[in-house]
Design a protein around this motif. Structure first.
Motif, mmCIF file in Angstrom:
data_model
loop_
_atom_site.group_PDB
_atom_site.id
_atom_site.type_symbol
_atom_site.label_atom_id
_atom_site.label_comp_id
_atom_site.label_asym_id
_atom_site.label_seq_id
_atom_site.Cartn_x
_atom_site.Cartn_y
_atom_site.Cartn_z
ATOM 1 N N ARG A 32 -16.680 -55.463 30.180
ATOM 2 C CA ARG A 32 -17.069 -55.762 28.801
ATOM 3 C C ARG A 32 -18.583 -55.680 28.618
ATOM 4 N N ARG A 51 -20.613 -44.891 23.262
ATOM 5 C CA ARG A 51 -19.835 -45.382 22.126
ATOM 6 C C ARG A 51 -19.881 -44.312 21.038
ATOM 7 N N GLU A 123 -6.929 -46.603 27.030
ATOM 8 C CA GLU A 123 -6.630 -48.005 26.744
ATOM 9 C C GLU A 123 -6.861 -48.310 25.267
ATOM 10 N N ASP A 125 -7.828 -51.462 22.871
ATOM 11 C CA ASP A 125 -8.360 -52.827 22.900
ATOM 12 C C ASP A 125 -8.881 -53.169 21.500
ATOM 13 N N ARG A 126 -7.941 -53.238 20.556
ATOM 14 C CA ARG A 126 -8.314 -53.521 19.171
ATOM 15 C C ARG A 126 -7.735 -54.861 18.730
ATOM 16 N N GLN A 127 -8.478 -55.548 17.863
ATOM 17 C CA GLN A 127 -7.988 -56.800 17.303
ATOM 18 C C GLN A 127 -6.947 -56.541 16.224
ATOM 19 N N THR A 198 -11.573 -46.048 25.804
ATOM 20 C CA THR A 198 -10.959 -47.277 25.304
ATOM 21 C C THR A 198 -11.147 -47.326 23.793
ATOM 22 N N THR A 200 -11.384 -49.166 20.468
ATOM 23 C CA THR A 200 -11.766 -50.542 20.180
ATOM 24 C C THR A 200 -12.280 -50.677 18.758
ATOM 25 N N ASP A 201 -12.278 -51.901 18.258
ATOM 26 C CA ASP A 201 -12.929 -52.217 16.990
ATOM 27 C C ASP A 201 -13.874 -53.402 17.162
ATOM 28 N N LYS A 202 -14.281 -53.646 18.412
ATOM 29 C CA LYS A 202 -15.123 -54.794 18.731
ATOM 30 C C LYS A 202 -16.593 -54.380 18.807
ATOM 31 N N LEU A 207 -18.072 -58.188 22.416
ATOM 32 C CA LEU A 207 -17.766 -57.910 23.817
ATOM 33 C C LEU A 207 -18.570 -58.815 24.749
#
Length: 236
Positions: A32, A51, A123, A125-127, A198, A200-202, A207
């Motif tokens: 992370r 990113r 992967e 890894d989204r909320q 990965t 993600t929306d973080k 993180l």
């Protein structure tokens, strides 16, 4: 004497297990923190963690060849997560099933500058999820498709016969969707390649906040492991 030897071996075994847990937690925290430091590709060298945010599309132009298993939505890729949950706990207790699938067509991402990248999703890894449903002790899932999936997996009841708490989350990637990924950047001709991505929306700050309690847990596990190993191998 034999009893003391048995206790020492037990302490050593427990110490090694706890030490392994500390390494596992530290690895997740380190991942992370690396993701939080990810840069845009134009500021990174090959092999760096980057990113990228942009529009998803199919390189082969075959379109949305998949149907998501719960909502039946045409898509380029999906991820179905089945978590066991307990009332009053904000986070899932454990993962019961995790299924990720991409279509036969290759995926690519185009950023705001028009730069295109081949995309290899590893992967999710989204909320936020496109489709969610829940089963708890008070009743089954609201959607019959969710209830049927849980029944097919044999997860309706726990070992004592009570209805099990289940959270279903379906992430769906449609053509043209705007997504953000963190990946290892590799150069591939005029296009870049985003390997092991990965989704993600973080944010970086999110993180980092997730990593801090993991580091604390890893430190506590390490102290306990060292205490157990010290007890096991101390002299007579």
């Amino acid at each position: 004497m034999s009893f003391l030897i048995t206790v020492d071996w037990l302490s050593a075994g427990c110490g090694l297990l706890v030490f392994g847990g500390a390494l596992l937690i530290f690895g997740q925290a380190w991942k992370r923190l690396r993701f939080a430091q990810a840069r845009p590709p134009n500021r990174a060298s090959a092999g760096s963690i980057v990113r990228v945010e942009g529009r998803l599309f199919s390189v082969d132009g075959e379109g949305e060849t998949l149907l998501s298993p719960l909502s039946g939505t045409p898509c380029l890729a999906y991820c179905l997560q089945v978590h066991e949950s307990r009332g009053g706990q904000p986070a899932p207790v454990r993962v019961l099933k995790h299924t990720k699938k991409c279509g036969l067509n290759r995926l690519a991402l185009e950023d705001a500058l028009g730069q295109q990248y081949h995309l290899e999703i590893a992967e999710f890894d989204r909320q936020a999820a496109e489709f969610e449903d829940t089963q708890n002790a008070l009743g089954p899932c609201a959607d019959p498709r969710s209830a049927a999936l849980i029944a097919d997996l044999g997860l309706c009841r726990n070992p004592v016969g009570l209805r099990r708490g289940i959270d279903l989350r379906e992430h769906i990637l449609r053509a043209g969707a705007n997504i953000m990924v963190i990946a290892r950047f590799e150069r591939e001709g005029r296009k870049g390649h985003l390997a092991g991505a990965t989704l993600t929306d973080k944010s970086p700050s999110r993180l980092t906040l997730e990593a801090l309690p993991m580091l604390l847990s890893a430190f506590i596990f390490l102290v306990v492991a060292l205490a157990l190993l010290s007890h096991a191998f101390k002299g007579p």
